[in-house]
Design an enzyme around this catalytic site. Structure first.
Site, PDB file in Angstrom:
ATOM      1  N   ASP A 191       0.814  -1.151   0.076  1.00  0.00           N
ATOM      2  CA  ASP A 191      -0.021  -0.019   0.116  1.00  0.00           C
ATOM      3  C   ASP A 191       0.983   1.356   0.073  1.00  0.00           C
ATOM      4  O   ASP A 191       1.930   1.367  -0.572  1.00  0.00           O
ATOM      5  CB  ASP A 191      -0.769   0.046   1.180  1.00  0.00           C
ATOM      6  CG  ASP A 191      -2.242   0.672   1.006  1.00  0.00           C
ATOM      7  OD1 ASP A 191      -2.311   1.814   0.937  1.00  0.00           O
ATOM      8  OD2 ASP A 191      -3.324   0.144   0.995  1.00  0.00           O
ATOM      9  N   HIS A 223      -3.545   5.973   4.172  1.00  0.00           N
ATOM     10  CA  HIS A 223      -4.300   4.580   3.625  1.00  0.00           C
ATOM     11  C   HIS A 223      -3.552   3.269   4.119  1.00  0.00           C
ATOM     12  O   HIS A 223      -4.343   2.578   4.399  1.00  0.00           O
ATOM     13  CB  HIS A 223      -4.170   4.903   2.176  1.00  0.00           C
ATOM     14  CG  HIS A 223      -5.153   3.941   1.461  1.00  0.00           C
ATOM     15  ND1 HIS A 223      -4.681   2.603   0.859  1.00  0.00           N
ATOM     16  CD2 HIS A 223      -6.396   4.016   0.984  1.00  0.00           C
ATOM     17  CE1 HIS A 223      -5.680   1.917   0.323  1.00  0.00           C
ATOM     18  NE2 HIS A 223      -6.834   2.725   0.388  1.00  0.00           N
ATOM     19  N   ASN A 321     -13.988   0.711  -6.418  1.00  0.00           N
ATOM     20  CA  ASN A 321     -15.012   1.801  -5.513  1.00  0.00           C
ATOM     21  C   ASN A 321     -15.599   2.418  -6.566  1.00  0.00           C
ATOM     22  O   ASN A 321     -16.349   3.246  -6.472  1.00  0.00           O
ATOM     23  CB  ASN A 321     -14.330   2.807  -4.698  1.00  0.00           C
ATOM     24  CG  ASN A 321     -13.669   1.842  -3.581  1.00  0.00           C
ATOM     25  OD1 ASN A 321     -14.266   1.103  -3.414  1.00  0.00           O
ATOM     26  ND2 ASN A 321     -13.087   2.982  -2.805  1.00  0.00           N
ATOM     27  N   ALA A 330      -7.907  -7.412  -8.876  1.00  0.00           N
ATOM     28  CA  ALA A 330      -8.765  -8.194  -8.341  1.00  0.00           C
ATOM     29  C   ALA A 330      -9.511  -9.016  -9.143  1.00  0.00           C
ATOM     30  O   ALA A 330     -10.016 -10.094  -8.640  1.00  0.00           O
ATOM     31  CB  ALA A 330      -9.652  -7.606  -7.353  1.00  0.00           C
ATOM     32  N   SER A 388     -11.247  -0.916   0.067  1.00  0.00           N
ATOM     33  CA  SER A 388     -10.012  -0.791   0.536  1.00  0.00           C
ATOM     34  C   SER A 388      -9.905  -1.209   2.078  1.00  0.00           C
ATOM     35  O   SER A 388      -9.009  -1.895   2.552  1.00  0.00           O
ATOM     36  CB  SER A 388      -9.244   0.429   0.413  1.00  0.00           C
ATOM     37  OG  SER A 388      -8.566   0.913  -0.698  1.00  0.00           O
TER      38      SER A 388
END
Length: 439
Positions: A191, A223, A321, A330, A388
């Site tokens: 990240d 984040h 998102n 993903a 996330s």
């Protein structure tokens, strides 16, 4: 030369066309190429690319050599080979790209080639919903979240969330009811880095590495620290409630996204190779790039994900998102895609959905709305939303499963995770097997 990718495994010994319209968007790719090589014939493949496409010699970068990876990324006209993954990041001049693809088609040891993408976190900053980047941090927007947080709680999981001792997300996955802590398991969070001095996390960090040129692993975004905290924050944080799913697990913090929230496929590859070298049992990636409806998954990322699973490590990634199809990476079949649900256990409006394509499905869901976790000092804590935030919940659960079954393969851990999920009312296209549950 159009922005196309080819996968030799598409059939009949030919490369399958992997034409991604999203890659034609401005700032969607870097200009470099990812090349998947036969692990037994890596040098042969690189030699073919050098002789036929004029590719300069690629520097071999092993997983533990984070500084070498950064040096290669920071230098112009340099290419990197990650031997443990069998993937090279090739810097090729525009007029040589056609030669690269031709060489790839003709050389059996080169399996696939595709443009390197840029990957992002995303932030909705205010009521105007101005999106910074593409991806996954969805900050609280009252108008949207109100529709989710005011709905009735599922009766079987309790009448309301009392967050005095535990966050609602931790309760929803039932991590407060297990004796397991993730002891002996390493969780890699790739990240924006981590606040290495955070009082809740500093003792939990087993290793760090930055793959962002000119930036240390210290988190200048927040984040990454938030995701690390959710996955493996302590059982007794400095300030209640507890928010970490696997408080006994060790954190490996790999910085693959800059403080501004952006990175590249190559930086992710370097982070994955490093995580494997450090003994990670699960790799958590709250990052990605958008895809178009009907778009195929990346053949390079899918192949390396298979190799990672074979090596004993599970990869979980945020579904995305933008409310559209599951994002890259993903959407690869061998990567677990994680959707977000709110306090009422309904799918969040921003959470990406599955489509009827191989790998493009949501696999599992986790809390991703109004999630409290660690934040860089001096703030210490923050409550934010997004797929996330859902992803490290699942990574923490995998750590718990890894402690319960230390000899289990990655495939076996995935099976236990999905079979143990709590079935939700929403369709599998939105929530997969259901809400992840601690063993």
């Amino acid at each position: 030369m159009t922005n196309e990718s080819f996968d030799r495994r598409a059939g009949d010994g030919q490369f399958g066309l992997y034409d991604q319209s999203v890659l034609k968007r401005e700032n969607a790719y870097t200009g470099k190429y990812l090349v998947l090589l036969d692990c037994q014939e890596e040098e042969r493949g690189m030699q073919a690319l050098r002789s036929q496409a004029g590719i300069a010699a690629a520097e071999s970068v092993r997983g533990a050599e984070a500084e070498n990876a950064v040096r290669v990324f920071d230098a112009p006209d340099m290419s990197a080979l990650f031997p443990e993954l069998g993937v090279a990041v090739i810097d090729v001049a525009p007029d040589q790209r056609e030669a690269l693809m031709t060489a790839a088609q003709e050389e059996p040891s080169v399996i696939a080639a595709e443009p390197e993408r840029l990957v992002y976190i995303s932030t909705i900053t205010d009521r105007t919903r101005e999106v910074k980047g593409y991806y996954p941090t969805y900050r609280s927007d009252e108008d949207v979240l109100e529709r989710h947080t005011t709905a009735a709680m599922a009766v079987s999981l309790g009448p309301a969330w009392d967050e005095t001792a535990h966050t609602w997300g931790l309760q929803a996955v039932r991590a407060n009811h297990t004796h397991l802590t993730g002891q002996g398991v390493r969780v890699a969070v790739l990240d924006t880095g981590v606040d290495t001095e955070h009082p809740d996390l500093s003792a939990r960090i087993a290793g760090t590495a930055s793959f962002v040129p000119g930036q240390s692993v210290q988190d200048g975004n927040g984040h990454g620290t938030h995701c690390c905290g959710t996955a493996a924050g302590p059982a007794e944080p400095q300030h209640q409630p507890r928010y970490g799913i696997a408080p006994g697990a060790e954190i490996l913090a790999g910085k693959v996204l800059s403080n501004q929230g952006s990175g590249s496929d190559g930086q992710i590859l370097a982070g994955i190779a490093w995580a494997l070298s450090q003994g990670a049992k699960v790799i958590s990636m709250s990052l990605g790039a958008p895809v178009s409806p009907g778009q195929l998954f990346s053949p390079v990322f899918e192949s390396l994900a298979k190799r990672v699973v074979t090596a004993g490590t599970l990869i979980v990634a945020a579904a995305g998102n933008d409310g559209g199809p599951v994002n890259h990476p993903a959407n690869c079949p061998s990567v677990l895609a994680v959707a977000a649900v709110g306090r009422a256990l309904d799918v969040a409006p921003f959470s990406c959905r599955g489509q009827g394509l191989l790998g493009a499905e949501v696999n599992i869901a986790a809390p991703g709305v109004e999630v409290r976790s660690a934040w860089p000092m001096p703030q210490l804590y923050n409550t934010i939303s997004g797929t996330s935030m859902a992803t490290p919940h699942i990574a923490g659960i995998v750590a718990l499963l890894g402690e319960a079954a230390p000899d289990a393969t990655a495939a076996e851990l995935k099976k236990r995770l999905l079979s143990g999920a709590y079935r939700l009312a929403q369709a599998p296209a939105s929530v997969g097997a259901g809400l992840g549950q601690a063993p």
